[in-house]
Design a protein around this motif. Structure first.
Motif, PDB file in Angstrom:
ATOM      1  N   ASN A  61      -4.833  -0.740  -1.526  1.00  0.00           N
ATOM      2  CA  ASN A  61      -4.794  -0.973  -2.979  1.00  0.00           C
ATOM      3  C   ASN A  61      -3.894  -2.172  -3.286  1.00  0.00           C
ATOM      4  O   ASN A  61      -2.931  -2.087  -4.048  1.00  0.00           O
ATOM      5  N   GLU A  62      -4.225  -3.308  -2.694  1.00  0.00           N
ATOM      6  CA  GLU A  62      -3.374  -4.495  -2.748  1.00  0.00           C
ATOM      7  C   GLU A  62      -3.163  -5.023  -4.168  1.00  0.00           C
ATOM      8  O   GLU A  62      -2.151  -5.659  -4.460  1.00  0.00           O
ATOM      9  N   THR A  75      -4.497   7.134  -7.960  1.00  0.00           N
ATOM     10  CA  THR A  75      -4.697   5.992  -7.068  1.00  0.00           C
ATOM     11  C   THR A  75      -5.377   6.421  -5.772  1.00  0.00           C
ATOM     12  O   THR A  75      -6.384   5.832  -5.349  1.00  0.00           O
ATOM     13  N   VAL A  76      -4.825   7.442  -5.123  1.00  0.00           N
ATOM     14  CA  VAL A  76      -5.415   7.885  -3.855  1.00  0.00           C
ATOM     15  C   VAL A  76      -6.781   8.520  -4.086  1.00  0.00           C
ATOM     16  O   VAL A  76      -7.680   8.424  -3.242  1.00  0.00           O
ATOM     17  N   ALA A  77      -6.991   9.141  -5.251  1.00  0.00           N
ATOM     18  CA  ALA A  77      -8.313   9.704  -5.573  1.00  0.00           C
ATOM     19  C   ALA A  77      -9.347   8.588  -5.682  1.00  0.00           C
ATOM     20  O   ALA A  77     -10.462   8.704  -5.154  1.00  0.00           O
ATOM     21  N   VAL A  96      -6.048   2.817   6.658  1.00  0.00           N
ATOM     22  CA  VAL A  96      -5.774   2.816   5.231  1.00  0.00           C
ATOM     23  C   VAL A  96      -4.295   2.558   4.980  1.00  0.00           C
ATOM     24  O   VAL A  96      -3.448   2.815   5.830  1.00  0.00           O
ATOM     25  N   ASN A  97      -4.007   2.054   3.790  1.00  0.00           N
ATOM     26  CA  ASN A  97      -2.635   1.782   3.374  1.00  0.00           C
ATOM     27  C   ASN A  97      -2.546   1.988   1.866  1.00  0.00           C
ATOM     28  O   ASN A  97      -3.092   1.197   1.097  1.00  0.00           O
ATOM     29  N   VAL A  98      -1.899   3.073   1.461  1.00  0.00           N
ATOM     30  CA  VAL A  98      -1.649   3.323   0.039  1.00  0.00           C
ATOM     31  C   VAL A  98      -0.259   2.769  -0.257  1.00  0.00           C
ATOM     32  O   VAL A  98       0.750   3.363   0.126  1.00  0.00           O
ATOM     33  N   LEU A  99      -0.207   1.622  -0.876  1.00  0.00           N
ATOM     34  CA  LEU A  99       1.066   0.950  -1.131  1.00  0.00           C
ATOM     35  C   LEU A  99       1.860   1.638  -2.246  1.00  0.00           C
ATOM     36  O   LEU A  99       1.338   1.801  -3.342  1.00  0.00           O
ATOM     37  N   TRP A 100       3.076   1.981  -2.022  1.00  0.00           N
ATOM     38  CA  TRP A 100       3.894   2.073  -0.817  1.00  0.00           C
ATOM     39  C   TRP A 100       4.256   3.528  -0.610  1.00  0.00           C
ATOM     40  O   TRP A 100       5.370   3.941  -0.913  1.00  0.00           O
ATOM     41  N   GLY A 102       3.921   6.615   2.196  1.00  0.00           N
ATOM     42  CA  GLY A 102       3.521   7.048   3.524  1.00  0.00           C
ATOM     43  C   GLY A 102       2.752   8.348   3.539  1.00  0.00           C
ATOM     44  O   GLY A 102       1.752   8.487   4.256  1.00  0.00           O
ATOM     45  N   LYS A 103       3.202   9.310   2.743  1.00  0.00           N
ATOM     46  CA  LYS A 103       2.527  10.609   2.728  1.00  0.00           C
ATOM     47  C   LYS A 103       1.104  10.493   2.202  1.00  0.00           C
ATOM     48  O   LYS A 103       0.163  11.064   2.769  1.00  0.00           O
ATOM     49  N   LEU A 104       0.914   9.763   1.113  1.00  0.00           N
ATOM     50  CA  LEU A 104      -0.433   9.624   0.553  1.00  0.00           C
ATOM     51  C   LEU A 104      -1.329   8.779   1.450  1.00  0.00           C
ATOM     52  O   LEU A 104      -2.542   9.004   1.498  1.00  0.00           O
ATOM     53  N   SER A 105      -0.743   7.833   2.181  1.00  0.00           N
ATOM     54  CA  SER A 105      -1.534   7.081   3.164  1.00  0.00           C
ATOM     55  C   SER A 105      -2.092   8.037   4.210  1.00  0.00           C
ATOM     56  O   SER A 105      -3.264   7.952   4.597  1.00  0.00           O
ATOM     57  N   LEU A 106      -1.277   8.975   4.651  1.00  0.00           N
ATOM     58  CA  LEU A 106      -1.722   9.965   5.631  1.00  0.00           C
ATOM     59  C   LEU A 106      -2.736  10.930   5.029  1.00  0.00           C
ATOM     60  O   LEU A 106      -3.707  11.317   5.687  1.00  0.00           O
ATOM     61  N   ASP A 107      -2.533  11.322   3.785  1.00  0.00           N
ATOM     62  CA  ASP A 107      -3.510  12.187   3.116  1.00  0.00           C
ATOM     63  C   ASP A 107      -4.873  11.508   3.060  1.00  0.00           C
ATOM     64  O   ASP A 107      -5.908  12.138   3.320  1.00  0.00           O
TER      65      ASP A 107
END
Length: 268
Positions: A61-62, A75-77, A96-100, A102-107
């Motif tokens: 989500n740059e 955002t993650v949805a 994937v990379n949910v900025l910034w 870590g937990k949601l990136s893993l989700d």
């Protein structure tokens, strides 16, 4: 042989960024065009990257500027919807990379089947986004709790637009990060997206942790890729693949093809 060969299929790997347009909740989200537009723009960039020959792609989500360090659920949805709609068209390994966050990136990785995530997992920083703290022990426990233990963790140890609150040498940071956390890779960045990774810093990090995968995380271009890849095990590339080499533009397939032709010649 590193895990890059096993998971992605090549050494001196090129991981291309697929930058999502602003999403619901982001200040620049285009409500008139809606999510259909965001999905279509992501599809356009994905196909340009794949046809251009990159080894892997990382969805991010740059354009969710300015970034949050605790990301909202919308955002993650939205990111999960985009990747879900593109799933049948993804032909290469992806991360994937949910900025910034870590937990949601893993989700997001667990939900989509992503092979790797890149994030700021360790450290406390003074940043453009305020005081930026992390809790790697909590994040890694969350990774195992959701069944994502096979997802590779790419630790960004030189975050963009931020500086460690403690005055620590980069070699000390790299060595202690590897000892304490067993990262799958360390990412070394410049100041912002598209800013060249400092060769001397890259060399220091690789020399101090030679058994760990080290990636040049920003600013690798067709002109400097040989010197960067002579040290790094691979590179994460975004801006260099875009029209006129500008961060805000879409991916130019011809630029990707030229870059990958040179990269493949170098590693052969």
């Amino acid at each position: 042989m590193t895990w890059l060969k096993e998971i992605i299929g090549s050494e001196k790997t090129i991981i291309a960024m697929c930058h999502f347009q602003p999403l619901p909740g982001d200040p620049s989200y285009n409500k008139d065009k809606g999510m259909e537009y965001v999905v279509e723009m992501a599809r356009k960039d994905l196909w340009a990257l794949q046809r251009g020959g990159v080894d892997a792609v990382m969805f991010s989500n740059e354009f969710s500027l300015p970034y949050l360090t605790k990301v909202e659920p919308e955002t993650v949805a939205a990111m999960a919807r985009i990747i879900g709609e593109l799933m049948s068209e993804i032909e290469i390994p992806f991360g994937v990379n949910v900025l910034w966050d870590g937990k949601l990136s893993l989700d997001l990785a667990a939900a989509t089947g992503a092979k790797f995530v890149r994030e700021i997992f360790t450290g406390t920083y003074a940043s453009d986004f305020g005081i930026w703290d992390t809790n790697v022990g909590e994040t890694v426990r969350h990774q195992h709790h959701i069944g994502a233990e096979k997802v590779k963790l790419l630790f960004n140890i030189l975050p963009e637009a931020a500086k460690y609150i403690a005055d620590r040498d980069i070699e000390e940071i790299a060595k202690s990060t590897v000892f304490n956390n067993r990262p799958d890779a360390l990412c070394v960045s410049g100041l912002t997206a598209g800013a060249k990774t400092d060769l001397q810093i890259l060399k220091k990090v690789k020399n101090i942790v030679p058994e760990t995968v080290v990636l040049a995380n920003t600013g690798v271009t067709i002109d400097n890729l040989e010197e960067q890849l002579s040290i790094a095990d691979g590179a994460v590339v975004g801006t260099a693949f875009k029209y006129e080499g500008k961060f805000e533009n879409h991916v130019d397939q011809k630029r990707v093809e030229a870059f990958m032709k040179k990269a493949k010649a170098f590693r052969s």
